[in-house]
Structures are given as structure tokens and as C-alpha cells.
Write a protein that holds these residues in place. Sequence first.
Motif, PDB file in Angstrom:
ATOM      1  N   TYR A 206       1.398  -1.202   0.361  1.00 27.05           N
ATOM      2  CA  TYR A 206       0.206   0.311   0.330  1.00 27.05           C
ATOM      3  C   TYR A 206       0.711   1.453   0.302  1.00 27.05           C
ATOM      4  CZ  TYR A 206      -3.095   3.614   2.076  1.00 27.05           C
ATOM      5  OH  TYR A 206      -3.163   4.931   2.094  1.00 27.05           O
ATOM      6  N   PHE A 207       2.376   1.673   0.739  1.00 29.30           N
ATOM      7  CA  PHE A 207       2.632   2.150   1.357  1.00 29.30           C
ATOM      8  C   PHE A 207       3.453   2.495  -0.065  1.00 29.30           C
ATOM      9  CE2 PHE A 207       2.708   2.502   6.101  1.00 29.30           C
ATOM     10  CZ  PHE A 207       1.297   3.050   6.433  1.00 29.30           C
ATOM     11  N   MET A 208       3.921   1.362  -0.634  1.00 29.42           N
ATOM     12  CA  MET A 208       4.838   1.607  -1.969  1.00 29.42           C
ATOM     13  C   MET A 208       4.200   1.996  -3.102  1.00 29.42           C
ATOM     14  SD  MET A 208       4.821  -0.098  -4.712  1.00 29.42           S
ATOM     15  CE  MET A 208       4.163  -1.821  -5.002  1.00 29.42           C
ATOM     16  N   ALA A 209       2.731   1.729  -3.109  1.00 30.34           N
ATOM     17  CA  ALA A 209       1.453   2.498  -4.283  1.00 30.34           C
ATOM     18  C   ALA A 209       1.424   3.791  -4.187  1.00 30.34           C
ATOM     19  CB  ALA A 209       0.929   1.482  -4.982  1.00 30.34           C
ATOM     20  N   ARG A 210       1.253   3.882  -2.617  1.00 27.42           N
ATOM     21  CA  ARG A 210       0.832   5.201  -2.663  1.00 27.42           C
ATOM     22  C   ARG A 210       2.522   6.432  -2.952  1.00 27.42           C
ATOM     23  NH1 ARG A 210      -3.264   7.285  -0.175  1.00 27.42           N
ATOM     24  NH2 ARG A 210      -2.982   9.562   1.430  1.00 27.42           N
ATOM     25  N   ALA A 211       3.275   6.504  -2.661  1.00 26.67           N
ATOM     26  CA  ALA A 211       4.795   6.784  -2.782  1.00 26.67           C
ATOM     27  C   ALA A 211       4.797   7.097  -4.068  1.00 26.67           C
ATOM     28  CB  ALA A 211       5.867   6.360  -1.929  1.00 26.67           C
ATOM     29  N   ALA A 212       4.526   5.647  -4.323  1.00 32.89           N
ATOM     30  CA  ALA A 212       4.814   6.231  -6.558  1.00 32.89           C
ATOM     31  C   ALA A 212       3.799   7.131  -7.538  1.00 32.89           C
ATOM     32  CB  ALA A 212       4.850   4.892  -6.943  1.00 32.89           C
ATOM     33  N   ARG A 213       2.890   6.815  -6.358  1.00 32.81           N
ATOM     34  CA  ARG A 213       1.567   7.767  -7.534  1.00 32.81           C
ATOM     35  C   ARG A 213       1.645   9.042  -6.937  1.00 32.81           C
ATOM     36  NH1 ARG A 213      -4.243   7.621  -8.696  1.00 32.81           N
ATOM     37  NH2 ARG A 213      -4.362   9.106  -9.839  1.00 32.81           N
ATOM     38  N   LEU A 214       2.457   9.427  -5.470  1.00 34.62           N
ATOM     39  CA  LEU A 214       2.195  10.431  -5.393  1.00 34.62           C
ATOM     40  C   LEU A 214       3.435  11.576  -5.859  1.00 34.62           C
ATOM     41  CD1 LEU A 214       1.123  10.779  -1.118  1.00 34.62           C
ATOM     42  CD2 LEU A 214      -0.023  11.664  -3.382  1.00 34.62           C
ATOM     43  N   SER A 215       4.354  10.257  -6.514  1.00 29.94           N
ATOM     44  CA  SER A 215       5.864  11.116  -6.304  1.00 29.94           C
ATOM     45  C   SER A 215       5.865  10.866  -8.444  1.00 29.94           C
ATOM     46  CB  SER A 215       7.134  10.774  -5.779  1.00 29.94           C
ATOM     47  OG  SER A 215       7.300   9.027  -6.638  1.00 29.94           O
ATOM     48  N   GLY A 216       5.562  10.048  -9.152  1.00 30.19           N
ATOM     49  CA  GLY A 216       5.543   9.787  -9.898  1.00 30.19           C
ATOM     50  C   GLY A 216       6.298   8.960 -10.300  1.00 30.19           C
ATOM     51  N   ALA A 217       7.233   8.985  -9.192  1.00 32.26           N
ATOM     52  CA  ALA A 217       8.513   7.628  -9.416  1.00 32.26           C
ATOM     53  C   ALA A 217       8.069   6.540  -9.575  1.00 32.26           C
ATOM     54  CB  ALA A 217       9.271   7.987  -8.608  1.00 32.26           C
ATOM     55  N   GLU A 218       9.358   5.065 -10.663  1.00 30.36           N
ATOM     56  CA  GLU A 218       8.597   4.167 -10.930  1.00 30.36           C
ATOM     57  C   GLU A 218       9.190   3.385  -9.757  1.00 30.36           C
ATOM     58  OE1 GLU A 218      10.787   0.767 -13.867  1.00 30.36           O
ATOM     59  OE2 GLU A 218      10.563   2.890 -14.146  1.00 30.36           O
ATOM     60  N   PRO A 219       8.404   2.592  -9.338  1.00 32.01           N
ATOM     61  CA  PRO A 219       8.924   1.624  -8.171  1.00 32.01           C
ATOM     62  C   PRO A 219      10.050   0.405  -8.005  1.00 32.01           C
ATOM     63  CG  PRO A 219       6.484   1.423  -8.282  1.00 32.01           C
ATOM     64  CD  PRO A 219       7.032   2.511  -9.335  1.00 32.01           C
ATOM     65  N   ASP A 220      10.328   0.344  -6.901  1.00 32.20           N
ATOM     66  CA  ASP A 220      12.185  -0.562  -7.305  1.00 32.20           C
ATOM     67  C   ASP A 220      10.558  -2.424  -6.785  1.00 32.20           C
ATOM     68  OD1 ASP A 220      13.517  -2.464  -7.658  1.00 32.20           O
ATOM     69  OD2 ASP A 220      14.211  -1.654  -6.044  1.00 32.20           O
ATOM     70  N   ASP A 221       9.402  -2.301  -7.832  1.00 32.51           N
ATOM     71  CA  ASP A 221       8.559  -3.376  -7.924  1.00 32.51           C
ATOM     72  C   ASP A 221       8.545  -4.314  -8.352  1.00 32.51           C
ATOM     73  OD1 ASP A 221       7.230  -5.253  -4.795  1.00 32.51           O
ATOM     74  OD2 ASP A 221       6.040  -4.584  -5.780  1.00 32.51           O
ATOM     75  N   PHE A 271      -4.451 -10.309  -2.471  1.00 31.33           N
ATOM     76  CA  PHE A 271      -4.766  -9.752  -1.124  1.00 31.33           C
ATOM     77  C   PHE A 271      -3.704  -8.614  -1.472  1.00 31.33           C
ATOM     78  CE2 PHE A 271      -5.413  -6.664   2.099  1.00 31.33           C
ATOM     79  CZ  PHE A 271      -6.263  -6.154   2.485  1.00 31.33           C
ATOM     80  N   ASP A 272      -2.442  -8.810  -2.131  1.00 30.01           N
ATOM     81  CA  ASP A 272      -1.589  -7.859  -2.023  1.00 30.01           C
ATOM     82  C   ASP A 272      -1.726  -6.316  -3.109  1.00 30.01           C
ATOM     83  OD1 ASP A 272       0.335  -8.378  -0.491  1.00 30.01           O
ATOM     84  OD2 ASP A 272       1.376 -10.045  -1.260  1.00 30.01           O
ATOM     85  N   LEU A 273      -2.943  -7.523  -4.271  1.00 24.11           N
ATOM     86  CA  LEU A 273      -3.119  -6.257  -5.636  1.00 24.11           C
ATOM     87  C   LEU A 273      -4.064  -5.612  -4.829  1.00 24.11           C
ATOM     88  CD1 LEU A 273      -2.787  -6.250  -8.428  1.00 24.11           C
ATOM     89  CD2 LEU A 273      -5.391  -7.538  -8.475  1.00 24.11           C
ATOM     90  N   ALA A 274      -4.932  -5.368  -3.747  1.00 19.15           N
ATOM     91  CA  ALA A 274      -5.312  -5.411  -2.852  1.00 19.15           C
ATOM     92  C   ALA A 274      -5.057  -3.953  -2.698  1.00 19.15           C
ATOM     93  CB  ALA A 274      -6.681  -5.729  -2.845  1.00 19.15           C
ATOM     94  N   GLY A 275      -4.189  -4.029  -1.756  1.00 23.78           N
ATOM     95  CA  GLY A 275      -3.262  -3.396  -1.405  1.00 23.78           C
ATOM     96  C   GLY A 275      -2.533  -1.976  -2.554  1.00 23.78           C
ATOM     97  N   ILE A 276      -2.154  -3.033  -3.625  1.00 26.14           N
ATOM     98  CA  ILE A 276      -1.880  -1.772  -4.249  1.00 26.14           C
ATOM     99  C   ILE A 276      -3.009  -1.157  -5.249  1.00 26.14           C
ATOM    100  CG2 ILE A 276      -0.629  -1.944  -6.882  1.00 26.14           C
ATOM    101  CD1 ILE A 276       1.405  -4.277  -5.770  1.00 26.14           C
ATOM    102  N   THR A 277      -3.419  -1.612  -4.836  1.00 30.03           N
ATOM    103  CA  THR A 277      -4.641  -0.927  -5.990  1.00 30.03           C
ATOM    104  C   THR A 277      -4.925   0.471  -5.485  1.00 30.03           C
ATOM    105  OG1 THR A 277      -5.920  -2.857  -6.710  1.00 30.03           O
ATOM    106  CG2 THR A 277      -7.138  -0.996  -6.758  1.00 30.03           C
ATOM    107  N   CYS A 278      -5.145   0.011  -3.798  1.00 30.59           N
ATOM    108  CA  CYS A 278      -5.438   0.823  -2.818  1.00 30.59           C
ATOM    109  C   CYS A 278      -4.562   2.558  -3.016  1.00 30.59           C
ATOM    110  CB  CYS A 278      -5.481   0.639  -1.479  1.00 30.59           C
ATOM    111  SG  CYS A 278      -7.489  -0.156  -1.411  1.00 30.59           S
ATOM    112  N   GLY A 279      -3.821   2.086  -2.511  1.00 28.74           N
ATOM    113  CA  GLY A 279      -1.855   2.832  -2.524  1.00 28.74           C
ATOM    114  C   GLY A 279      -2.073   4.036  -3.866  1.00 28.74           C
ATOM    115  N   HIS A 280      -2.519   2.781  -5.012  1.00 24.80           N
ATOM    116  CA  HIS A 280      -2.434   3.091  -7.027  1.00 24.80           C
ATOM    117  C   HIS A 280      -3.912   4.914  -6.562  1.00 24.80           C
ATOM    118  CE1 HIS A 280      -1.488   4.346 -10.892  1.00 24.80           C
ATOM    119  NE2 HIS A 280      -2.960   3.934 -11.365  1.00 24.80           N
TER     120      HIS A 280
END
Length: 406
Positions: A206-221, A271-280
Motif C-alpha cells: 500500500y505505502f509503495m504504491a501510494r508513494a509511487a503515485r504521489l511522486s510519479g517515480a517508478e517503484p522498485d517492485d 490481496f497484495d493486489l488490493a493493497g497496491i490498488t488502494c495505494g495507487h
Amino acid sequence: MAENGKNCDQRRVAMNKEQYNGNFTDPSSVNEKKKREREERQNIVLWRQPLITLQYFSLEILVILKDWTTKLWHRQNIVVSCLLLLAVLIATYYVEGAHQQYVQRIEKQFLLYAYWIGLGILSSVGLGTGLHTFLLYLGPHIASVTLAAYECNSVNFPEPPYPDQIICPPEEGIEGSVSLWSIISKVRIEACMWGVGTAIGELPPYFMARAARLSGAEPDDEEYQEFEEMLEHAEAAQDFASRAKLAVQNLVQKVGFFGILACASIPNPLFDLAGITCGHFLVPFWTFFGATLIGKAIIKMHIQKIFVIITFSKHIVEQMVAFIGAVPGIGPSLQKPFQEYLEAQRQKLHHRSETGAPQGENWLSWMFEKLVIAMVCYFILSIINSMAQSYAKRIQQRIKSEEKTK
């Protein structure tokens, strides 16, 4: 949320046209290069390139330690406060006095909670692969309590040695006095703490996807990159796995809190996908974590707990052993070790295992111990491989940045 998704898709297509040395690169060639780099990283594993994998793993640890040291240095007030609090706790723990009885009680409860929460985090946090701590620790614990409750006709096991060891209480219980609810109550703390740990372990995606969305950077995941590719090719998805992932993503995106609760309340490998979706899609933290906590620590945990208790209830176990014995040809030989194992457990419960002739180790216990060791070793290997691949991606990103600056 839908508008945010469309805007993100448009921005992602625009970002695919990266500029190298003043020339725009075709998106298809960029994707091909990413795929090639991903395959190169996936080849960095201990059984293919042991020396490089161990080297990259060690360097990644140093990078992480350096980053954490830098962060702590910039938060000196918090570090000093934590050190002072730790000094007070240590002094309270070691200084003799009337408070020691409360200290020991708090210490016992804290270690119990920390143990099960830690196992829950290990089960869902990832790091290459989750350690299946329900199958290895919590499930067997619930099964042991269930078998002991029906054998002792009570759940009032002496403490200590419970929960480290289960033995029957001195006073004999009344036959049939043990109910499903009494067993559920006996293991509620361990099960709920394990569920809390699994909910905490879902936060990194969740935090990884949220940070990537806010910063616009490509995450290491890798999972986040697969998520973005899934959004790009959503209409063309044909296979069952892709449609299942899209169903989870749509449920979470459109229903919100109750969609997250539904995904968290059932055994769900996606469920990992749910966390990524919520963060994104920038779902508020407490909406995501609150639904995840309720689903995993309360609803899902009671479903799993009831299933294990019913499966290992006295009459079900006796029927399963009888069914094994009815298998033509090999049934009696398979039935014997199960009967020996159950009889050995009954003797331990009544504290009779020390008397009489020494008993040999049952091959079922031996196999389970080796299975636990094998899964823990595989979990450690997966962490080493994952961290080595993370360092390999750092090198690839460094090469990219150097090419852009030329």
C-alpha cells in the motif's frame, strides 16, 4: 477513482516516451528493454549465480543500513527520546521491588503478543515469499489445543507450562463439557494477534504504491509493474489469473471499504493486489488498514479457527484414522503411525511421557519438523535472492541515469 485511473493511464503512456540523448524512444522498445532487465534480475539467484547473489545481497544490506542511519541522524530528537524511554524500561525491569510481579506479567503478555504478531507479519509481508506461519505454527497450535480439550474434557490447562506445553489439569473434567465456543475462546488471543500481524504485513504494498503515485517515480517492485501492465491491457485480458486480478482491482476500486473488507475476510492470495490498488488510487490509510484489520484479525481468523477446530475434533479425527485404515492394501500400515502419534500425544497430556520405557520419535513428527526447517530455509533463501535482485535494479537504474546525462 475512475477519473484518477484514466488520468494515470494517460500519464503512464506519456512517460513511456522517454528521451535518450535527445531522441524519443518507441514505447514498445522501452517495454522490451524493461522485460529484458527484469529477466536478467530474475536470474540472480543462489542456485544459478551464488557468488554474485551473495555479493549483491551484502551490498544491499549496506545500502539499507546507510539509508536508515541517515534517516535516524535527521531525527535525533526521536532517537534520543526512544533511548531515554528504553533506559527507563530497563531500569524498571532490573530494579527489585513490589512492582516486579506486574513487570513479569506484562513481560509474559508482551512476548506472547509479539510472537504471534511477528509470525503474522512474516506470513504476509512478502520479501520474495511469505512464510506460511498459519500452516506451520498457528494451525498446529489450534489443533493441539482442540485435541487436548477433548482428551482432558477441559481447557483450563495449567499455566505454566501452557502455552509452551499442554498438559491436562489435575481435576478431571466432565465428559462432553467442552464446547466449540470454549476452544475458540482459549485460542482467541493467539489467533487475533496473528491476524493483526497479517494486516500489518499488508501495509508495504500500500505505502509503495501510494508513494509511487504521489511522486510519479517508478517503484522498485515487480508486483506494482505487473499492476500497471494489467491496467494498460485490461480490455485484452483473457486468462483466468488476469481476470481474477481485474475482479479484485475493480471490487476494491468501486466498492471501497466494504470491497477491501470482503477481500480481506477470505483466504485470498491476490490481496497484495488490493493493497497496491488502494495505494495507487490514494485510498485513505485508515479506510484501507481498518478494513484489512477487521477482515483479517476478526472475520477471516474466526473462519480459519473454526475450520481447524472442527477438523481436529475428537469424532472427526477418529473417523479420519478409521478411513485411513480402510484403504485397501496399505491402509493398516498407514494407520499405525497415526494411532501411535495420537496415543503419544494423549500420554503427554496426562503427563505420563516420562514414565516407562523411552519412546522412539514418530515419523510424522520427524517429517513435520523437517518440513518446518525446509520452509524456513526457503524463506531465508528467498529474502537473499530478493535483496540481491533489488541491488541489481539499483545498478540498472544507475546505468540509465548515466546514459541520460551523457
